[in-house]
Structures are given as structure tokens and as C-alpha cells.
Design an enzyme around this catalytic site. Structure first.
Site, short mmCIF file in Angstrom:
data_model
loop_
_atom_site.label_atom_id
_atom_site.label_comp_id
_atom_site.label_asym_id
_atom_site.label_seq_id
_atom_site.Cartn_x
_atom_site.Cartn_y
_atom_site.Cartn_z
N LYS B 52 81.53 -68.82 -14.64
CA LYS B 52 82.24 -69.32 -15.82
C LYS B 52 81.46 -70.44 -16.48
O LYS B 52 81.32 -70.48 -17.70
CB LYS B 52 83.64 -69.82 -15.42
CG LYS B 52 84.62 -68.70 -15.11
CD LYS B 52 85.91 -69.22 -14.48
CE LYS B 52 86.76 -68.04 -13.98
NZ LYS B 52 87.87 -68.46 -13.12
N GLN B 96 91.13 -73.06 -10.28
CA GLN B 96 90.69 -71.82 -9.64
C GLN B 96 91.57 -71.48 -8.42
O GLN B 96 91.83 -72.35 -7.59
CB GLN B 96 89.22 -71.99 -9.20
CG GLN B 96 88.61 -70.76 -8.59
CD GLN B 96 88.44 -69.62 -9.59
OE1 GLN B 96 88.01 -69.82 -10.72
NE2 GLN B 96 88.82 -68.42 -9.18
N ASP B 119 94.48 -70.19 -18.86
CA ASP B 119 94.81 -69.02 -18.04
C ASP B 119 96.10 -68.33 -18.52
O ASP B 119 96.40 -67.21 -18.08
CB ASP B 119 95.00 -69.44 -16.57
CG ASP B 119 93.74 -69.21 -15.74
OD1 ASP B 119 92.92 -68.37 -16.14
OD2 ASP B 119 93.59 -69.88 -14.71
#
Lengths: 283, 283
Positions: B52, B96, B119
Site C-alpha cells: 500500500k 490493518q 476502509d
């Protein structure tokens, strides 16, 4: 011949339980209070609001109905909601639909504090429902009431093939989430669906919420299925009829809700139940 | 023989568009910034986070990776999130997965400001998705990336019979909402479903997200169907394989995503795209 799911009788039982909960809460110094805001003078809304008020009073819930004129501004409603949000004696707030066209209904929904959102329409509560959150949160009353009926009539949910006709934010979508959370296989069909009866004919549990009178006939039903009719349509003679063609479906289905006396009374009973839950959760 | 849906190629295109958007935003004085928080030293997570970071830098997004030790407390993470929530230079925040067991993942999800929730896991954003809100809001990146693929490959959505295998909060459920919002007929099947292939065999669009290698075989596919494989399983030889048995499905399907090179690259491209959207919406 399908067994009748007697929503009226079950609602009575739920209301008695809610009344008992109110007594318990009052002994702890909490008097559950529901505020219903109604804007303009829609006749049907006025009847709904009066029924809610009457039921709340019967149960021992403090009920306040706030009537606003048709030309009320968005800012005025938002300011009123803010006032109830801050009022610690108020546990549930709802704004009766429909609203006049100058009002942004989604903004009103977002303005009600999630902890007082007795309709379960605030996105935060909707999100918790769809994420199957283990927190306490309110849920749209009609589908929540249907879950209560399914459980009371011991309808098996896990692994059942549930089909929901209609995808509204008030019934179809939250119904899908509740049934999925209960481990049913869930299909949502709607106006764009091709060959709707191919889906309904496989349904162990069929929930119909379209607003189209007698849309679902007996030949679209799986023998033995549980059929829940959310429709409340008035025919030319003023007679109340559901979205399910009761006469042709009852001989095929295993269980069926009548209209009236099915989903309707459960929705209002669930509203009362949820007001008391919000009061309890606010402790 | 099914057409390959080339997620790698499409991701490249999306990344170029995102890069161009970054240039435009920077000219307006906004430098999109993504913060990724990683707790502990899960090896797979470390690889994801590094990928990422690299992609963000390529695109011109300011990328900060915050590494916290395995024994970090919930309070420490919440305090860090609060700091990023208040930092106006930060547009996207993500934590994460997986998190150490002392951390309540749902509480972390709720703590990220909805406007920075890259997200799309915050209940408020989930609620907007499920209510088909007309506001701007972030959506879980994997299903959003799949929608981008379906549109790029001109898969008809309205009225299509879409079947989703798996009901996770990250893929299955938001995928169902996105497809329902696009007027597909949507069925969610999962581990409790009886006779799963009876559903998949009727699917015009099949999205599989179970984490079970090669679960779906060619005999469970409707000829001509579009098959999206979200699985990323490693076999005994370290070979990457999907939830769909590619070799038996490709001859039957109309369109299919490979693994790797299908959904995977689209997820990360969508994360970047969404970071830039959040920056844009913050103006």
C-alpha cells in the site's frame, strides 16, 4: 390450510411484557418517554400518530406528540430534534413520514441521536444492523416485529431460504439483514427482477413489502412456506388488503399473516418495546 | 471459453486516473494523505502494508505507516486515531487487520472519523451504503473495486441475478448492498445454506468470497455467467489459488477474474482512489 400467524394476539402479549418492563424501570427512577414529531396534516399520519400515543399511554410510556405546521422549515425541525436529543427525560424520538417536500428526510434521520433513534433509521444504527454488531442498537420496527413473530411461531431461520419482495429502507433491506444475521439464505427481489415467482416459489420464508395489492398468488408459493404480508392497501371499497392474495395463498402456505391483524399490530408493539429498550440502554 | 477480466490492467488504468486527480488536488493546495496503522508483526500484514505504501508513493499520495508493538493497548490505538482524526492534513486512516486479541476491532472501526474512514467500515458509512444514500461516503474497497470491474467490462447489473457466496462485513455484505443498489436481484449464500449450487447455477453474476480454495467448480456455474473470485488461498506448494476452480469454471463462464491478477490489484487501486476521493470531499 395455513396456520394463521396472529399478530394481534402476539402484539398484546408483547405489550404486556413491555408494560411490565416499564414498571420495573419506573421503580429504578426511569420513566420511558417517546416523542413523535408530525409535520403538516396528512390524515393517515394523524391516525398513526394518535394510535401510537394511545398505545404508549396504555403501556405507561410518557408520550409527547409535537405537531408542526405544513410550512415548517428544515432548520426548525432540526433545532427541535436537537432540543429532544439533549433532553435526558426523552428516550425515543421519531418523525412521522411523509414529510413536506421542503424537508430533507435523510438529514432529519441523521439528526436524531443514534441512542434515541426509535425508528432505527439513523445510518449508524443501520450500519450496526448490517455489520451484525454485538452492541445494543435499535432496528426498524416492522422487520424487527416480523422477527419476533417468526420466533414466536418457531419458524426455523438458520439455513432457511428466505425471499424478500421489495427493497425499501424501512422494510426490505433491514429484513434482509436480520434474516442474514439469523443465518438464513437471503434473496431480495424487486421491480427489476425478472421472473419473480421463480424466486418466491423456492422460499421457505417469504416476506412481501411492495405496496401492490394481491401481487403474490398461490401459484407463487412453496407448499408449507411461511408467508409474511407487510402490505396495507385499501381497495375501492375501503377494504384493507395485503400484498399477498390471501385466498389463493392460504391453502398452499404453512403459516400466513392476515391483513389486518398480522404485521400491523406487531409494528406498533415493537415501537413501544424499543422505546423501553432505549430507556433501559440509556441507564 | 470465458473472457479474462484483467484486474491488473484495469487497476493500472485506475491508478493513472487517481494520479491525475492527485495532481489536480495538489494544484488546489490539497495533498492527499493516507495513514496506515499496523499493530504487531504479522508477516502477511507487513507485506500488505508495504504494498500500500509503495503504491501510494507511486501515485503521489503522502503515505504514513505507523507501526505499533504487539502489546499496544486499546487506549493507545484510540488515542492515536483521535490524533489523526483531528489532523487536517490526514484524509484517510486505516488499521490493518488482524489486530492482537486485546484490541476490540469494532471499537477501533467506530473510532475512525466517518469522513476519514478509507476502509468504509465505520457503521455510519455502512449504514449509508445499505440505505443507498445519495451523499458521498467511502465503501469497503474490495466490493467497490469489483463494481468498477463489472462496469468496465460492461456487465449488465439491473435485473441480473447476482449471487454472493460468503457474508463477511468486508466483502459479502457490502457487495450485496452495492449490487442491490445497482438494481440486481441479490442472493447471499453462506455456510448455513443448503444446496449452495442450486443458487450459484442460476447466477448471472457470481461473487465468491469464502476463503475455501477451489470451492466452486464448473458444474455450479451458469453458462455465460460473470464469475468474480475474491479468494486468495495458498496451497501446500505456496501457489496462490482462488475460491473458484479456474480450470473447470473458465470453459463454462462468460467472464472470469484470474487469481492472482483479478480482484487483488483492484482492491489496492480502489484504496488509493478512495483516499483521493476523501481528500476531495474534505474540501
Amino acid at each position: 390450510m395455513a396456520e394463521l400467524i396472529d399478530g394481534k394476539q402476539l402484539a398484546k402479549k408483547i405489550n404486556e411484557q413491555t408494560k411490565a418492563s416499564v414498571t420495573v424501570l419506573k421503580a429504578r427512577g426511569i420513566a420511558p418517554k417517546l416523542v413523535v414529531i408530525i409535520v403538516g396534516d396528512d390524515e393517515a399520519s394523524e391516525i398513526y400518530v394518535r394510535n401510537k400515543h394511545r398505545k404508549a399511554v396504555q403501556i405507561g410510556i410518557i408520550s409527547e406528540t409535537k405537531r408542526l405546521p405544513e410550512n415548517t422549515t428544515q432548520a426548525e425541525i432540526l433545532s427541535l430534534i436537537d432540543q429532544y436529543n439533549q433532553d435526558e427525560t426523552v428516550h425515543g424520538i421519531m418523525v412521522q413520514s411523509p414529510l413536506p417536500e421542503q424537508i430533507d428526510e435523510a438529514a432529519i434521520t441523521r439528526a436524531i441521536l443514534p441512542a434515541k433513534d426509535v425508528d432505527g433509521f439513523n445510518p449508524e444504527n443501520v450500519g450496526k444492523l448490517y455489520s451484525d454488531s454485538d452492541q445494543n442498537y435499535p432496528v426498524s420496527c416492522t422487520p424487527k416485529g416480523i422477527m419476533t413473530m417468526l420466533k414466536a411461531y418457531q419458524v426455523k431461520l438458520a439455513g432457511a431460504n428466505a425471499v424478500i419482495v421489495g427493497r425499501s429502507n424501512i422494510v426490505g433491506r433491514p429484513m434482509a439483514a436480520l434474516l442474514l444475521n439469523a443465518s438464513a439464505t437471503v434473496t431480495v427481489v424487486h421491480s427489476h427482477t425478472k421472473d419473480m415467482s421463480a424466486y418466491t416459489r423456492d422460499a421457505d420464508i417469504l416476506v412481501v413489502a411492495t405496496g401492490i395489492a394481491n401481487l403474490i398468488k398461490g401459484d407463487a408459493i412453496k407448499p408449507g412456506a411461511t408467508v409474511i404480508d407487510v402490505g396495507m392497501n385499501r381497495d375501492a371499497n375501503g377494504h384493507l388488503t395485503g400484498d399477498v392474495d390471501f385466498d389463493s395463498v392460504q391453502p398452499v402456505a404453512g403459516k400466513i399473516t392476515p391483513v389486518p391483524g398480522g404485521v400491523g399490530p406487531m409494528t406498533i408493539a415493537t415501537l413501544m418495546q424499543q422505546t423501553v429498550e432505549l430507556a433501559k440502554w440509556s441507564e
